[in-house]
Write an enzyme that holds these catalytic residues in place. Structure first.
Site, PDB file in Angstrom:
ATOM      1  N   SER A 161       0.775  -1.274   0.024  1.00 22.39           N
ATOM      2  CA  SER A 161       0.210  -0.116   0.076  1.00 22.39           C
ATOM      3  C   SER A 161       0.800   1.394  -0.021  1.00 22.39           C
ATOM      4  O   SER A 161       0.412   2.192  -0.700  1.00 22.39           O
ATOM      5  CB  SER A 161      -1.074  -0.060   1.333  1.00 22.39           C
ATOM      6  OG  SER A 161      -1.589   1.107   1.193  1.00 22.39           O
ATOM      7  N   GLU A 208       4.645  -0.345  14.433  1.00 21.58           N
ATOM      8  CA  GLU A 208       5.438   0.683  14.001  1.00 21.58           C
ATOM      9  C   GLU A 208       6.255   1.511  15.130  1.00 21.58           C
ATOM     10  O   GLU A 208       7.307   2.280  14.663  1.00 21.58           O
ATOM     11  CB  GLU A 208       4.357   2.038  13.962  1.00 21.58           C
ATOM     12  CG  GLU A 208       3.312   1.471  12.941  1.00 21.58           C
ATOM     13  CD  GLU A 208       2.168   0.256  13.139  1.00 21.58           C
ATOM     14  OE1 GLU A 208       2.142   0.218  14.404  1.00 21.58           O
ATOM     15  OE2 GLU A 208       1.590  -0.092  12.211  1.00 21.58           O
ATOM     16  N   ARG A 257      -3.137   8.896  -0.248  1.00 23.67           N
ATOM     17  CA  ARG A 257      -3.541   7.526  -0.824  1.00 23.67           C
ATOM     18  C   ARG A 257      -4.109   7.464  -2.225  1.00 23.67           C
ATOM     19  O   ARG A 257      -3.704   6.723  -2.986  1.00 23.67           O
ATOM     20  CB  ARG A 257      -4.665   6.820   0.124  1.00 23.67           C
ATOM     21  CG  ARG A 257      -4.823   5.600  -0.088  1.00 23.67           C
ATOM     22  CD  ARG A 257      -6.310   4.927   0.567  1.00 23.67           C
ATOM     23  NE  ARG A 257      -6.771   3.679   0.224  1.00 23.67           N
ATOM     24  CZ  ARG A 257      -7.240   3.473  -1.088  1.00 23.67           C
ATOM     25  NH1 ARG A 257      -7.472   4.473  -2.088  1.00 23.67           N
ATOM     26  NH2 ARG A 257      -7.460   2.197  -1.512  1.00 23.67           N
TER      27      ARG A 257
END
Lengths: 319, 278, 284
Positions: free
Chosen positions: A38, A59, A168
């Protein structure tokens, strides 16, 4: 490479540029948190598997590992979504990346409401503000694919940490490949005399659309792409507002602490003039189509235009 | 080699550890703030690392081939500063400036200010991830340096530590050694009260690490544990070192109150006598 | 028992249809992880959990948290099929103004907690379970985790904490389909022995086939009867279960091919209409 007007998610340009850089510089390494397909970092991973590390859905770990790797002399790119880098791993960014001032380039997809359908959990609308308050941090959001490529390349030559925010969804290409970009230097996209529109990221093309409509209504707006909000290009703002006397800022972010704040803070201290900030106002967004969300949350082209009218009106009153 | 540890080496290390303890207490006393308990519990391990195990280069302090040490439990930094001064990274007199304005010796380790500190720490739980970053780059660059990370047991409450344990396994980091200073006390009380860690060995083994349990005050055992870690390939090693918080000073031992308290003049005098006498 | 099983299987099949229909209608979403969870969600909402569809905020209800929030279509389908909100609302998934957001939101009827940022659901569930203990209430809290989420350290923080507080009113279910966003769990970040890890953190561990209703229900019962420690069900599942081209393909974590899914949806509808009158009146 990218054609004017084409709609391209800036994350795509990021992935392509990483590969390009990887071929030239073997000191570049990339860390990912299980969303490489992604964020587009996976393209780099495919060509340079030995320099690509998928840390999993973790993360905080990713960020601190990156700091350790950077201390060994590498240029480290960290890929994940903006919400996760700026919020879940915020302390790691502050204490282990920014404070030691190591060469970690945090390049994050899903900035603002651009993951429109995904809803609030995946929409980062506070991240620029969080990152901007960290000392020594450089904060960038490119407006299109061309500037993304240029700014990602510039990031590798920049000393110290960078937070670079990507979209995105697709945004139109507005630059041709001859334009040159420097971190910390805004771009004067259109000249005008009545008002200055300062925009960032996916909102830059909206600002351009607003300018076209405004010019038909007799208002000539100057448009600046402020791709770097920290360090802020103060001279481009001053040069412009001395001419126009009013500002509208436009960002896909809360109006607090982001571009609007940065510009207001600077002008408040140095050259107070009427200003209107376009962005989210103390609200979360939601799932839905991007354009519909912009309308609902008062960040559409129409809202930029009415913001400009407001400022022009206040300018007149002031006189 | 593992079985025959030179007696001279052990007595040399013992001497050094005593020196460290003295400096730790003097520093914290001079600053009138700091964390003696966790610094004292780590003294033997830190001594072994810097005086025996690790490859450091005083002539080129940032030598890319040096071994790295990260004190993830950064509040225990007096023990690290003491050993760095002892090794000659900076003058021993500078220890008296701990936590004072303009000092190079910050309240928690700072890589930009203090010579010999390999990474900034203090916010708990993060050191192992940083160490993994270094160990990964060592592998990538085909260098043979090793990375040592010391964790406090309380830090294991932090999820990022477990993220890092997972990553250490994935990347087969046999150039990485974690030492858990398992003194069983954290700020608010003992581990069992605050957040139990047992069965600690089962947990770590379930994350597929090579686990060695050892007495963290016994030089013979510590030296052997490091040697075993070197002989382990394709997986990282964690040494669970049973220690005593405040070790060496009777009134500090196993006392949670001494996690972050500075001794007064009288207490310092008694403590130093005890350490010198032992 | 046989009849109950059969009935639950039919509901599960209906939820699978709803999921496929919703996502192809929305044009985005995460089908793979919905389908792997469909049987467990069915057992929870149609058998195990004590809820009042007409009173979704009933204080004594059992709670469910979908920590793997991206699989919310299957949860929305279950809520609609239980009558919490009308089935026709399912077609508004991910549309502007809809209460069926891309990830679950607490403001939606029947949703007990917002989720979607992975790794946090078990912490929230532990909080609810602690509250129940303090209030001496008998409701239970169920949390479904994806296996990829187990990468997040916060999961292990909450695992540690739940056993420390002896939360026997908390049940974690791992939808262990072995695939995460970027590939298989072994490639991305291996969970090693899942059972060993949870045991190392002092949990009661039950491993089952997450598509077999006759294993799911007894596991729930065992969990209810276990005192002093929390229980985790490691449910071995297949990502994309029930749609052949999705099964075990990590690329179908997200919607990969809208047309293909729409085609499948039509096919499913036809097959189901012919198969059973139970479906005929419920399909949309």
């Amino acid at each position: 490479m990218y054609k004017l007007g084409d709609s391209i998610p800036t994350r795509n340009a990021y992935g392509d540029t990483l590969v390009e850089l990887g071929r030239k510089n073997d000191q570049i390494v990339v860390f990912e948190a299980d969303i490489g397909k992604s964020t587009r970092s996976a393209i780099f991973g495919k060509e340079f598997p030995e320099r690509y590390f998928n840390i999993g859905v973790a993360e905080q770990n990713e960020m601190a590992i990156a700091a350790g790797a950077a201390s060994c002399g590498k240029i480290v790119f960290v890929s994940t979504y903006a919400v996760f880098a700026s919020m879940r791993a915020c302390e790691q960014v502050r204490t282990f990346v920014a404070y030691p001032h190591v060469n970690v380039k945090i390049c994050v997809s899903h900035g603002g409401i651009t993951p429109a359908n995904d809803g609030v959990t995946h929409q980062a609308t506070e991240d620029l503000g969080i990152m901007r308050t960290i000392p020594g941090m450089t904060v960038i959001m490119p407006a299109d694919a061309v500037s993304t490529r240029e700014l990602v390349i510039a990031a590798t030559q920049w000393d110290g940490p960078i937070y670079l925010r990507l979209t995105r969804d697709g945004v139109p290409v507005i630059y041709n490949e001859e334009t040159s970009f420097k971190i910390g230097k805004g771009i004067l996209l259109r000249e005008g005399k009545d008002i200055t529109i300062i925009a960032i990221g996916d909102m830059v093309s909206k600002a351009l659309d607003a300018r076209d409509i405004l010019s038909k209504q007799g208002i000539l707006a100057e448009v600046i792409d402020m791709h770097t909000i920290k360090p802020l290009d103060e001279s481009i703002i001053l040069d412009s507002v001395r001419k126009t006397g009013g500002v509208v800022t436009v960002e896909d972010h809360q109006v607090e602490c982001g571009l609007g704040s940065a510009v207001s803070e600077f002008l408040g201290e140095n050259y107070p003039i009427p200003i209107q900030r376009i962005g989210l106002r103390n609200t979360f967004a939601e799932s839905g189509e991007y354009e519909l969300l912009l309308k609902k949350y008062k960040m559409s082209v129409d809202d930029i235009i009415s913001g400009c009218f407001k400022v022009v009106g206040r300018k007149k009153k002031k006189r | 080699m593992v079985d025959t540890i030179n007696k001279n080496l052990v007595s040399f290390l013992e001497e050094k550890a005593t020196e460290l303890r003295i400096n730790i207490l003097k520093m914290i006393h001079a600053a009138q703030s700091g964390h003696p308990g966790g610094a004292l519990s780590a003294a033997e391990i830190i001594t072994t690392l810097y005086c025996h195990e690790m490859r450091i280069n005083l002539d080129n302090q940032r030598d890319p081939d040096r071994d790295r040490f990260i004190l993830s439990k950064g509040h225990a930094c007096p023990v690290l500063y003491s050993v760095l001064a002892m090794k000659g990274f900076f003058p021993i007199e500078e220890l008296a400036t701990l936590r004072k304005i303009n000092s190079r010796l910050q309240g928690h380790p700072d890589m930009k200010k203090t010579p010999g500190v390999d990474f900034t720490t203090g916010s708990l739980g993060n050191g192992l991830s940083i160490g993994i970053g270094m160990a990964l780059m060592g592998k990538l660059d085909k260098k043979d340096f090793r990375v040592y990370v010391m964790l406090g047991c309380g830090e294991l409450d932090e999820g990022i530590v477990w993220e890092a344990f997972m990553a250490g396994t994935k990347f087969k980091l046999d150039n990485l050694v974690v030492i858990i200073d398992y003194n069983k006390l954290q700020l608010d009380g003992d581990n069992d009260e605050v957040m139990p860690l047992e069965p600690i060995v089962d947990k770590l083994e379930a994350f597929n690490w090579n686990v060695i349990r050892t007495n963290g005050h016994d030089f013979n055992q510590i030296i052997k544990a490091f040697a075993k870690a070197r002989e382990t390939h394709n997986k990282p090693t964690v040494i669970v070192a049973d220690t005593i918080k405040g070790k060496g000073v009777s009134f500090m031992e196993n006392k949670v109150d001494w996690h972050g308290l500075a001794p007064d003049d009288e207490q310092l005098k008694i403590a130093l006598e005890e350490i010198r006498g032992s | 028992m046989i009849d109950k099983t059969k009935e639950l299987e039919r509901w599960a099949q209906l939820l699978r249809y709803d999921v496929v229909r919703m996502i192809s209608n929305a044009g985005s979403g995460h089908p793979g992880g919905c389908l792997s969870a469909a049987d467990i969600i069915t057992c929870l909402y149609f058998k195990e959990m004590n809820i009042r569809p007409e009173e979704p905020d009933w204080p004594d209800r059992d709670r469910f948290i979908l920590s793997k929030g991206h699989a919310c279509p299957v949860l929305y389908a279950a809520l609609a099929r239980r009558g919490v909100f009308p089935v026709k609302k399912l077609k508004t998934l991910r549309k502007a103004g809809s209460f069926l957001q891309g990830h679950p939101e607490i403001h939606t009827s029947g949703i007990d907690m917002t989720s979607g940022c992975l790794g946090q659901g078990l912490s929230v569930g532990a909080g609810m379970a602690v509250a129940a203990k303090i209030d001496r209430k008998f409701y239970r809290t169920y949390v479904m985790l994806g296996c990829g989420e187990m990468n997040e350290g916060q999961v292990w923080e909450s695992v540690m904490c739940a056993s420390h507080f002896k939360l026997d009113n908390l049940l974690a279910i791992v939808d262990y389909n072995r695939l995460q966003f970027d590939g298989s769990v072994d490639e991305v970040l291996s969970p090693g022995s899942m059972v060993k890890r949870w045991k190392g953190f002092n949990w009661n561990v039950i491993e089952i086939d997450g598509h077999n209703i006759n294993e799911i229900l007894p596991a729930f019962e065992k969990a209810r009867n276990t005192k002093e420690v929390p229980t985790v069900i490691i449910a071995n599942t297949i990502k994309g279960k029930g749609v052949s081209f999705m099964e075990n393909d990590y690329l179908w974590h997200s919607l990969m091919d809208r047309d293909k899914l729409a085609e499948k949806c039509k096919q499913m509808k036809k097959d189901m209409e012919n198969a059973d009158s139970f479906y005929a009146k419920r399909l949309w």
